[in-house]
Design a protein around this motif. Structure first.
Motif, PDB file in Angstrom:
ATOM      1  N   VAL A 275      44.345  21.031  46.177  1.00 46.91           N
ATOM      2  CA  VAL A 275      44.556  20.252  44.968  1.00 46.91           C
ATOM      3  C   VAL A 275      43.477  20.566  43.941  1.00 46.91           C
ATOM      4  O   VAL A 275      42.321  20.822  44.293  1.00 46.91           O
ATOM      5  N   ALA A 276      43.889  20.546  42.696  1.00 45.46           N
ATOM      6  CA  ALA A 276      42.951  20.672  41.579  1.00 45.46           C
ATOM      7  C   ALA A 276      42.902  19.323  40.879  1.00 45.46           C
ATOM      8  O   ALA A 276      43.747  19.023  40.028  1.00 45.46           O
ATOM      9  N   PRO A 277      41.960  18.481  41.251  1.00 43.79           N
ATOM     10  CA  PRO A 277      41.907  17.143  40.658  1.00 43.79           C
ATOM     11  C   PRO A 277      41.468  17.200  39.202  1.00 43.79           C
ATOM     12  O   PRO A 277      40.784  18.120  38.767  1.00 43.79           O
ATOM     13  N   GLY A 278      41.878  16.174  38.467  1.00 45.28           N
ATOM     14  CA  GLY A 278      41.470  16.093  37.078  1.00 45.28           C
ATOM     15  C   GLY A 278      42.597  16.427  36.125  1.00 45.28           C
ATOM     16  O   GLY A 278      43.749  16.560  36.514  1.00 45.28           O
ATOM     17  N   SER A 279      42.244  16.591  34.869  1.00 45.83           N
ATOM     18  CA  SER A 279      43.233  16.878  33.841  1.00 45.83           C
ATOM     19  C   SER A 279      42.584  17.750  32.776  1.00 45.83           C
ATOM     20  O   SER A 279      41.432  18.157  32.900  1.00 45.83           O
ATOM     21  N   GLY A 280      43.369  18.038  31.734  1.00 42.83           N
ATOM     22  CA  GLY A 280      42.844  18.844  30.640  1.00 42.83           C
ATOM     23  C   GLY A 280      42.995  20.327  30.849  1.00 42.83           C
ATOM     24  O   GLY A 280      42.398  21.125  30.124  1.00 42.83           O
ATOM     25  N   PHE A 281      43.791  20.709  31.814  1.00 39.22           N
ATOM     26  CA  PHE A 281      44.030  22.122  32.078  1.00 39.22           C
ATOM     27  C   PHE A 281      45.458  22.299  32.560  1.00 39.22           C
ATOM     28  O   PHE A 281      46.116  21.346  32.985  1.00 39.22           O
ATOM     29  N   ARG A 282      45.911  23.537  32.505  1.00 33.20           N
ATOM     30  CA  ARG A 282      47.246  23.881  32.990  1.00 33.20           C
ATOM     31  C   ARG A 282      47.097  24.944  34.068  1.00 33.20           C
ATOM     32  O   ARG A 282      46.460  25.985  33.846  1.00 33.20           O
ATOM     33  N   ILE A 283      47.665  24.669  35.210  1.00 32.39           N
ATOM     34  CA  ILE A 283      47.627  25.624  36.310  1.00 32.39           C
ATOM     35  C   ILE A 283      48.841  26.544  36.212  1.00 32.39           C
ATOM     36  O   ILE A 283      49.975  26.056  36.131  1.00 32.39           O
ATOM     37  N   ASN A 284      48.618  27.818  36.207  1.00 30.43           N
ATOM     38  CA  ASN A 284      49.724  28.767  36.231  1.00 30.43           C
ATOM     39  C   ASN A 284      49.993  29.186  37.674  1.00 30.43           C
ATOM     40  O   ASN A 284      50.392  28.373  38.473  1.00 30.43           O
ATOM     41  N   SER A 285      49.756  30.401  38.033  1.00 30.48           N
ATOM     42  CA  SER A 285      50.048  30.802  39.408  1.00 30.48           C
ATOM     43  C   SER A 285      49.013  30.248  40.376  1.00 30.48           C
ATOM     44  O   SER A 285      47.860  30.009  40.009  1.00 30.48           O
ATOM     45  N   MET A 286      49.454  30.016  41.592  1.00 25.01           N
ATOM     46  CA  MET A 286      48.593  29.552  42.661  1.00 25.01           C
ATOM     47  C   MET A 286      48.852  30.428  43.885  1.00 25.01           C
ATOM     48  O   MET A 286      49.985  30.846  44.115  1.00 25.01           O
ATOM     49  N   SER A 287      47.819  30.677  44.640  1.00 23.41           N
ATOM     50  CA  SER A 287      47.947  31.590  45.769  1.00 23.41           C
ATOM     51  C   SER A 287      47.127  31.101  46.951  1.00 23.41           C
ATOM     52  O   SER A 287      46.200  30.307  46.804  1.00 23.41           O
ATOM     53  N   TRP A 288      47.502  31.629  48.101  1.00 18.06           N
ATOM     54  CA  TRP A 288      46.692  31.476  49.309  1.00 18.06           C
ATOM     55  C   TRP A 288      46.261  32.873  49.752  1.00 18.06           C
ATOM     56  O   TRP A 288      47.056  33.813  49.777  1.00 18.06           O
ATOM     57  N   HIS A 289      45.001  32.963  50.126  1.00 19.14           N
ATOM     58  CA  HIS A 289      44.430  34.181  50.664  1.00 19.14           C
ATOM     59  C   HIS A 289      43.818  33.837  52.013  1.00 19.14           C
ATOM     60  O   HIS A 289      43.576  32.665  52.315  1.00 19.14           O
ATOM     61  N   ARG A 290      43.515  34.854  52.785  1.00 20.25           N
ATOM     62  CA  ARG A 290      42.806  34.610  54.033  1.00 20.25           C
ATOM     63  C   ARG A 290      41.828  35.748  54.283  1.00 20.25           C
ATOM     64  O   ARG A 290      42.020  36.883  53.819  1.00 20.25           O
ATOM     65  N   GLN A 291      40.805  35.397  55.032  1.00 20.47           N
ATOM     66  CA  GLN A 291      39.758  36.373  55.312  1.00 20.47           C
ATOM     67  C   GLN A 291      39.127  36.064  56.650  1.00 20.47           C
ATOM     68  O   GLN A 291      38.689  34.934  56.900  1.00 20.47           O
ATOM     69  N   GLY A 292      39.089  37.071  57.508  1.00 19.90           N
ATOM     70  CA  GLY A 292      38.384  36.954  58.764  1.00 19.90           C
ATOM     71  C   GLY A 292      36.994  37.538  58.622  1.00 19.90           C
ATOM     72  O   GLY A 292      36.694  38.243  57.655  1.00 19.90           O
ATOM     73  N   SER A 293      36.142  37.260  59.566  1.00 20.49           N
ATOM     74  CA  SER A 293      34.771  37.764  59.503  1.00 20.49           C
ATOM     75  C   SER A 293      34.797  39.288  59.554  1.00 20.49           C
ATOM     76  O   SER A 293      35.462  39.899  60.379  1.00 20.49           O
ATOM     77  N   GLY A 294      34.086  39.897  58.610  1.00 17.69           N
ATOM     78  CA  GLY A 294      33.992  41.349  58.575  1.00 17.69           C
ATOM     79  C   GLY A 294      35.194  42.040  57.990  1.00 17.69           C
ATOM     80  O   GLY A 294      35.267  43.280  58.036  1.00 17.69           O
ATOM     81  N   SER A 295      36.126  41.319  57.445  1.00 11.85           N
ATOM     82  CA  SER A 295      37.320  41.938  56.880  1.00 11.85           C
ATOM     83  C   SER A 295      37.483  41.538  55.421  1.00 11.85           C
ATOM     84  O   SER A 295      36.856  40.597  54.940  1.00 11.85           O
ATOM     85  N   GLN A 296      38.347  42.281  54.737  1.00  8.81           N
ATOM     86  CA  GLN A 296      38.593  41.977  53.333  1.00  8.81           C
ATOM     87  C   GLN A 296      39.528  40.782  53.195  1.00  8.81           C
ATOM     88  O   GLN A 296      40.321  40.484  54.081  1.00  8.81           O
ATOM     89  N   ARG A 297      39.425  40.112  52.044  1.00 15.03           N
ATOM     90  CA  ARG A 297      40.308  38.996  51.777  1.00 15.03           C
ATOM     91  C   ARG A 297      41.710  39.527  51.525  1.00 15.03           C
ATOM     92  O   ARG A 297      41.902  40.496  50.800  1.00 15.03           O
ATOM     93  N   GLU A 298      42.679  38.889  52.152  1.00 11.88           N
ATOM     94  CA  GLU A 298      44.071  39.309  52.089  1.00 11.88           C
ATOM     95  C   GLU A 298      44.888  38.270  51.358  1.00 11.88           C
ATOM     96  O   GLU A 298      44.793  37.071  51.657  1.00 11.88           O
ATOM     97  N   LEU A 299      45.716  38.702  50.411  1.00 10.94           N
ATOM     98  CA  LEU A 299      46.633  37.807  49.723  1.00 10.94           C
ATOM     99  C   LEU A 299      47.782  37.479  50.657  1.00 10.94           C
ATOM    100  O   LEU A 299      48.462  38.386  51.151  1.00 10.94           O
ATOM    101  N   VAL A 300      48.023  36.200  50.879  1.00 10.99           N
ATOM    102  CA  VAL A 300      49.064  35.762  51.800  1.00 10.99           C
ATOM    103  C   VAL A 300      50.346  35.412  51.050  1.00 10.99           C
ATOM    104  O   VAL A 300      51.433  35.846  51.427  1.00 10.99           O
ATOM    105  N   ALA A 301      50.225  34.607  50.002  1.00 14.32           N
ATOM    106  CA  ALA A 301      51.405  34.169  49.258  1.00 14.32           C
ATOM    107  C   ALA A 301      50.992  33.691  47.877  1.00 14.32           C
ATOM    108  O   ALA A 301      49.872  33.205  47.685  1.00 14.32           O
ATOM    109  N   THR A 302      51.918  33.834  46.939  1.00 10.41           N
ATOM    110  CA  THR A 302      51.704  33.408  45.561  1.00 10.41           C
ATOM    111  C   THR A 302      52.922  32.647  45.072  1.00 10.41           C
ATOM    112  O   THR A 302      54.052  32.977  45.445  1.00 10.41           O
ATOM    113  N   ILE A 303      52.679  31.641  44.250  1.00 11.76           N
ATOM    114  CA  ILE A 303      53.777  30.912  43.619  1.00 11.76           C
ATOM    115  C   ILE A 303      53.452  30.730  42.147  1.00 11.76           C
ATOM    116  O   ILE A 303      52.345  30.332  41.788  1.00 11.76           O
TER     117      ILE A 303
END
Length: 121
Positions: free
Chosen positions: A22-50
């Motif tokens: 969640v992005a609490p508060g107001s005064g802004f507009r959220i466009n795309s939102m995504s989930w990424h994941r990262q394991g130790s020693g590995s690069q961050r991976e894009l999982v999904a975007t909406i």
């Protein structure tokens, strides 16, 4: 803009879990939102975007098992994860692209603090 992620935990293989961000508060507009994941020693991976209008894209590893959704009124994004596998064990991060219009227009990207998912075999 700050993001607060939650919902991680320990599950058995084959189980399900839902992450929230969640992005609490107001005064802004959220466009795309995504989930990424990262394991130790590995690069961050894009999982999904909406996008704001609900269009979704998924990494191949997530297709058919994960579902991203959002509630624009609550500035919240979810990641429903089913049929979890040990290789899904990672820290999951949410990300949001936003615009602030007042007093000036500012375009930015915010990241959540990460939530740990552990899938046991």
């Amino acid at each position: 803009v700050q993001l607060q992620a939650s919902g991680g935990g320990l599950v058995h293989a084959g189980g399900s879990l839902r992450l929230s961000c969640v992005a609490p508060g107001s005064g802004f507009r959220i466009n795309s939102m995504s989930w990424h994941r990262q394991g130790s020693g590995s690069q961050r991976e894009l999982v999904a975007t909406i996008t704001r209008d609900g269009s979704t894209t998924y990494a191949d590893s997530a297709k058919g098992r994960f579902t991203i959704s959002r509630d624009n009124a609550r500035n919240t994004v979810y990641l429903q994860m089913n049929s979890l596998r040990p290789e899904d064990t990672n820290v999951y991060y949410c990300e949001a692209d936003y615009i602030i219009y007042d007093p000036t227009t500012v375009v930015g990207r915010a990241w959540g603090q990460g939530t740990q998912l552990t899938v046991s075999s």
